[in-house]
Structures are given as structure tokens and as C-alpha cells.
Design a protein around this motif. Structure first.
Motif, PDB file in Angstrom:
ATOM      1  N   UNK A  65      30.224  58.521  25.977  1.00 39.23           N
ATOM      2  CA  UNK A  65      29.738  57.298  26.600  1.00 39.23           C
ATOM      3  C   UNK A  65      28.422  56.890  25.955  1.00 39.23           C
ATOM      4  N   UNK A  66      28.260  55.602  25.746  1.00 37.72           N
ATOM      5  CA  UNK A  66      26.997  55.113  25.188  1.00 37.72           C
ATOM      6  C   UNK A  66      25.839  55.424  26.127  1.00 37.72           C
ATOM      7  N   UNK A  67      24.667  55.757  25.570  1.00 41.27           N
ATOM      8  CA  UNK A  67      23.502  56.000  26.425  1.00 41.27           C
ATOM      9  C   UNK A  67      22.984  54.700  27.028  1.00 41.27           C
ATOM     10  N   UNK A  68      22.228  54.829  28.091  1.00 37.56           N
ATOM     11  CA  UNK A  68      21.588  53.681  28.727  1.00 37.56           C
ATOM     12  C   UNK A  68      20.335  53.330  27.927  1.00 37.56           C
ATOM     13  N   UNK A  69      20.359  52.192  27.276  1.00 34.46           N
ATOM     14  CA  UNK A  69      19.270  51.783  26.377  1.00 34.46           C
ATOM     15  C   UNK A  69      18.714  50.449  26.861  1.00 34.46           C
ATOM     16  N   UNK A  70      17.391  50.357  26.982  1.00 28.83           N
ATOM     17  CA  UNK A  70      16.770  49.146  27.522  1.00 28.83           C
ATOM     18  C   UNK A  70      16.333  48.161  26.448  1.00 28.83           C
ATOM     19  N   UNK A 275       7.551  47.352  20.604  1.00 30.13           N
ATOM     20  CA  UNK A 275       7.802  48.481  19.711  1.00 30.13           C
ATOM     21  C   UNK A 275       9.160  48.333  19.034  1.00 30.13           C
ATOM     22  N   UNK A 276       9.160  48.549  17.729  1.00 19.62           N
ATOM     23  CA  UNK A 276      10.379  48.443  16.937  1.00 19.62           C
ATOM     24  C   UNK A 276      10.508  49.689  16.065  1.00 19.62           C
ATOM     25  N   UNK A 298      10.040  52.288  30.015  1.00 20.94           N
ATOM     26  CA  UNK A 298       9.673  53.607  29.519  1.00 20.94           C
ATOM     27  C   UNK A 298       8.378  53.714  28.749  1.00 20.94           C
ATOM     28  N   UNK A 299       7.635  52.631  28.570  1.00 19.53           N
ATOM     29  CA  UNK A 299       6.351  52.733  27.900  1.00 19.53           C
ATOM     30  C   UNK A 299       6.446  52.669  26.384  1.00 19.53           C
ATOM     31  N   UNK A 300       5.290  52.914  25.731  1.00 22.83           N
ATOM     32  CA  UNK A 300       5.169  52.702  24.296  1.00 22.83           C
ATOM     33  C   UNK A 300       6.000  53.622  23.423  1.00 22.83           C
ATOM     34  N   UNK A 301       6.345  54.804  23.940  1.00 27.22           N
ATOM     35  CA  UNK A 301       7.110  55.751  23.128  1.00 27.22           C
ATOM     36  C   UNK A 301       8.604  55.712  23.448  1.00 27.22           C
ATOM     37  N   UNK A 302       9.017  54.806  24.310  1.00 27.79           N
ATOM     38  CA  UNK A 302      10.438  54.710  24.660  1.00 27.79           C
ATOM     39  C   UNK A 302      11.293  54.383  23.449  1.00 27.79           C
ATOM     40  N   UNK A 303      10.713  53.681  22.466  1.00 28.16           N
ATOM     41  CA  UNK A 303      11.482  53.317  21.281  1.00 28.16           C
ATOM     42  C   UNK A 303      12.009  54.559  20.562  1.00 28.16           C
ATOM     43  N   UNK A 304      11.226  55.637  20.593  1.00 29.47           N
ATOM     44  CA  UNK A 304      11.658  56.872  19.941  1.00 29.47           C
ATOM     45  C   UNK A 304      12.750  57.570  20.751  1.00 29.47           C
ATOM     46  N   UNK A 305      12.591  57.597  22.052  1.00 27.96           N
ATOM     47  CA  UNK A 305      13.571  58.272  22.880  1.00 27.96           C
ATOM     48  C   UNK A 305      14.898  57.513  22.893  1.00 27.96           C
ATOM     49  N   UNK A 306      14.838  56.185  22.859  1.00 28.80           N
ATOM     50  CA  UNK A 306      16.081  55.418  22.819  1.00 28.80           C
ATOM     51  C   UNK A 306      16.761  55.574  21.457  1.00 28.80           C
ATOM     52  N   UNK A 307      15.965  55.640  20.390  1.00 28.56           N
ATOM     53  CA  UNK A 307      16.550  55.912  19.068  1.00 28.56           C
ATOM     54  C   UNK A 307      17.166  57.307  19.036  1.00 28.56           C
ATOM     55  N   UNK A 308      16.504  58.267  19.658  1.00 28.79           N
ATOM     56  CA  UNK A 308      17.028  59.636  19.709  1.00 28.79           C
ATOM     57  C   UNK A 308      18.395  59.652  20.394  1.00 28.79           C
ATOM     58  N   UNK A 378      -2.753  58.084  20.717  1.00 32.33           N
ATOM     59  CA  UNK A 378      -1.435  57.478  20.747  1.00 32.33           C
ATOM     60  C   UNK A 378      -1.429  56.076  20.207  1.00 32.33           C
ATOM     61  N   UNK A 379      -2.188  55.819  19.169  1.00 35.13           N
ATOM     62  CA  UNK A 379      -2.341  54.468  18.624  1.00 35.13           C
ATOM     63  C   UNK A 379      -1.013  53.908  18.151  1.00 35.13           C
ATOM     64  N   UNK A 380      -0.884  52.628  18.265  1.00 34.58           N
ATOM     65  CA  UNK A 380       0.349  51.961  17.878  1.00 34.58           C
ATOM     66  C   UNK A 380       0.164  51.284  16.545  1.00 34.58           C
TER      67      UNK A 380
END
Length: 383
Positions: A65-70, A275-276, A298-308, A378-380
Motif C-alpha cells: 500500500x502506498x504510504x500516507x504522504x502530505x 521544503x523540496x 510534519x515540520x521542516x524535516x518531513x520532506x526527508x521522512x516522506x521521501x524515505x 537545523x538550518x534550511x
């Protein structure tokens, strides 16, 4: 064809309307399985392109199943074959932030030897956007082109981009060459205004186009090496100083666990883009490229967790989904297949540069060395 549509899906815009497309409202990326007709885009005669709105996937028996991605838009593709395994609003025009530097590198990187030396002028550092990410290029200093590229890929330095653009004939010339490169790759959603990805009116790309750029970059040994570098040094006054890649999936910095087998590619952030990330990883002889644009939760680091989560899904889905399209540009009628095209999904085959695979080993090995190296606060990445 089985296609999932999100509850508030938006119609994918064609490249010609990307410049003036209005902003779309945020929406859920959870798919509702159903049948529908893909929305035709500017390349309606190119059925290999995954046009359509909402979440698109064609599962076979046993598919995960596809993950839940925002994220507002995302793509999962096989980098070897170019097949797109799943996507959500893949052609939605969005500000790309520093992920546009992948296209900058494709257009400019082959033009200069890394050993070329250049002394920076004041004019070359003019017009860098306020709040830009910088690697620390200084007027009057002489740098090797390789140093400048490490500044681009690791620190996302807009100052390094502007100096390289000056070497390439100036910002306007570089923007034109970037636009031409995008079109040559079949990336029709991208409109380039700045070479560094800094927010500018009308500057957009798409998850699909950024995946095209990431895949193309991995086929260039220099690009693959730079984007897999976790840490390096940069020349400064009286010596050099350490710089670290701002892609946390590569470095494991700021509490984001490094992703096993990651080989780059590029992250970004601006206030307009959010974030991209374009991320590529290799596992079991298979390379995937994932694009995630502007997560809404999910905040500024969500992009990494969604990519994961998308990378995990892509590896688990091998052989269990029917591709929804391709990252390869459509061929004119009657044209022979491209020599680098793969014969079937997941076949890296001849023609894939060994440098890409080697970059994976370099990236993973180096990442272990920088787990203790934390980027300040945690600079962006900006621009």
C-alpha cells in the motif's frame, strides 16, 4: 487503467500554462482507488507521460500500500528504466527552490574542467537574493571550479551558482541554456527565471521534471560524485573550512536517520516553495529516484521522512506495480529506441554509468563519518 484520485485533486497544468498558473490549495495525498481518465496535458500525444491529477498507481497482486504522504506533489520512478511507478499530481507547477540546481548542473557542469581556476569579481556576486544560502565565496579569491561545484551541491551556495553562471556567459545566458536543457529532456513543466532556484515570479517546475533532472544527473559521473559527497572543505581566508551536505538523508544530521544506499541528489527550501527534495537510492542492483515537493504536515524535516517512505515503498513494489508512465522523452513516430532505454523495469543494463553505483558506496560510507557533524540549528537551504 487504474488511477487513484485524491479528494481535492487539481488538474495537472501543461507547461505552457505553468508560468501563469494560480496557486493550488493544499490537499490530502491519501489515494482513493478508482477508475478515471488521465487529464491530457501539452504532450497528449505522448501516452508514456503520467498526466492526470490525484494519486496515480496501478497495483498488481501483492503490491504494498502506498504510504500516507502530505506533499503537494511527488513521484517515485526507476532510475534505470525511467519508468514511473507512482505519482501524485506529477505535473503540478510549483516553486522548486534549490532542487532547480540539478538543472543548473546539467546545463553548466560539462562545460568546464574541475581544475579550471577563476578569480571572483564583485560583479559576479551581485544580485544574490537576500537570505540566500551561501558557501562563502569571496571577491578577489581564486577558486577551482571543482570547489565551486562542491559549494553548489553541499551548501547549496547561491554565491557559487552566480560565479559559475558568470563563467558560463552570465545569468541570462545560463537561464536560456537551462530552459533549453529542460526541453531537450522532455521536462515541459519547468520555467526558469533564476539559475539558483531562488523564488522569482513565474519560476516553477514539477515533481515529474525534477525526477527527470535527477535521473539525468546520476548518469553523469561528475554530477553523481558531487551529489553523493557528504562532507568536504572549502577554501577560505588563511586555509579551508569544513562544509557538509544539507541533504539530511545523506548525512544523518539533525536527528534525521541516513537512508541506506542513498546516492544524493538535492534538497531545497524557500519561503515560497517550502521544503523540496530529489532523492535517489540504490538497493539490490536497483536505483530509484523520488521527488517530494512541499509537505503540508510534519515540520521542516518531513520532506526527508516522506521521501524515505516513498523509497521504501518503491523498493518493496518492485515487480508488483504496472508503471504509470516514463521519465524518458517521447520519441518522434518511427524513431528508433534510445540507446540508453532499458528493456524492462528495473534492468539497469549496459549504459548506466558505474559512477552512479560507486557514488552510492561513497555516499553511504562518507555519511557515517559525519553523523557527529550537525548543521547549525537545523538550518534550511534557501534558494
Amino acid at each position: 487503467m487504474t488511477i487513484g484520485f485524491s479528494a481535492r485533486a487539481v488538474t495537472a497544468c501543461c507547461a505552457l500554462s505553468a508560468v501563469c498558473a494560480p496557486a493550488f490549495s493544499a490537499h490530502s495525498a491519501v489515494a482513493v482507488t478508482g477508475t478515471g481518465t488521465a487529464t491530457p496535458g501539452p504532450a497528449a500525444s505522448q501516452p508514456s507521460l503520467p498526466y492526470g491529477s490525484g494519486t496515480q498507481v496501478r497495483p498488481r497482486a501483492g503490491a504494498p500500500e502506498l504510504p500516507d504522504v502530505s506533499a503537494l506533489s511527488w513521484v517515485v520512478a526507476d532510475a534505470g528504466s525511467g519508468t514511473v511507478l507512482a505519482a501524485h499530481d506529477p505535473h503540478r507547477p510549483l516553486p522548486p527552490a534549490s532542487t532547480l540546481k540539478t538543472l543548473f548542473a546539467l546545463a553548466v557542469l560539462p562545460r568546464f574542467s574541475g581544475d579550471t581556476q577563476h578569480t571572483v569579481s564583485e560583479r559576479e556576486l551581485a544580485d544574490i537574493g537576500p537570505g540566500s544560502s551561501l558557501v562563502g565565496v569571496r571577491e578577489g579569491h581564486t577558486y577551482r571550479v571543482a570547489d565551486l561545484w562542491r559549494g553548489v551541491f553541499l551548501n547549496s551556495g547561491n554565491d557559487a551558482v552566480h560565479v559559475l553562471a558568470a563563467l558560463n556567459g552570465g545569468v541570462e545566458t545560463t537561464v536560456r541554456k537551462m530552459q533549453a536543457k529542460a526541453r531537450a529532456l522532455g521536462a515541459l513543466d519547468t520555467h526558469v527565471v533564476t539559475p539558483d532556484g531562488y523564488d522569482a515570479p513565474g519560476q516553477v517546475s514539477s515533481a515529474y521534471d525534477l525526477a527527470v533532472f535527477g535521473r539525468a544527473g546520476l548518469r553523469d559521473p561528475d554530477f553523481a560524485r558531487y551529489c553523493a559527497t557528504a562532507e568536504s572543505t572549502f577554501p577560505g581566508d588563511g586555509g579551508s573550512y569544513e562544509i557538509a551536505n544539507t541533504n539530511r538523508l545523506l548525512t544523518g544530521a539533525d536527528g534525521v536517520a541516513a537512508y541506506p544506499g542513498l546516492i544524493g541528489v538535492k534538497n531545497g527550501y524557500t519561503s515560497g516553495a517550502g521544503n523540496t527534495l530529489v532523492a535517489a537510492a540504490r538497493r539490490g542492483g536497483r536505483t530509484l529516484v523520488v521527488t517530494v515537493m512541499n509537505p503540508q504536515e510534519g515540520g521542516g524535516f518531513a520532506v526527508y521522512e516522506e521521501a524515505r517512505s516513498l523509497l521504501d515503498w518503491g523498493f518493496a513494489a518492485a515487480g508488483r506495480v504496472t508503471p504509470i508512465g516514463s521519465l524518458l522523452p517521447a520519441r518522434p513516430p518511427g524513431a528508433a529506441p534510445a540507446r540508453t532505454a532499458r528493456r524492462h523495469e528495473g534492468d539497469d543494463g549496459a549504459g548506466w554509468p558505474e559512477a552512479a553505483a560507486l557514488a552510492g558506496a561513497v555516499g553511504v560510507g562518507t555519511a557515517a563519518l559525519v553523523l557527529a557533524l550537525r548543521l547549525k540549528g537545523g538550518r534550511s537551504t534557501r534558494g
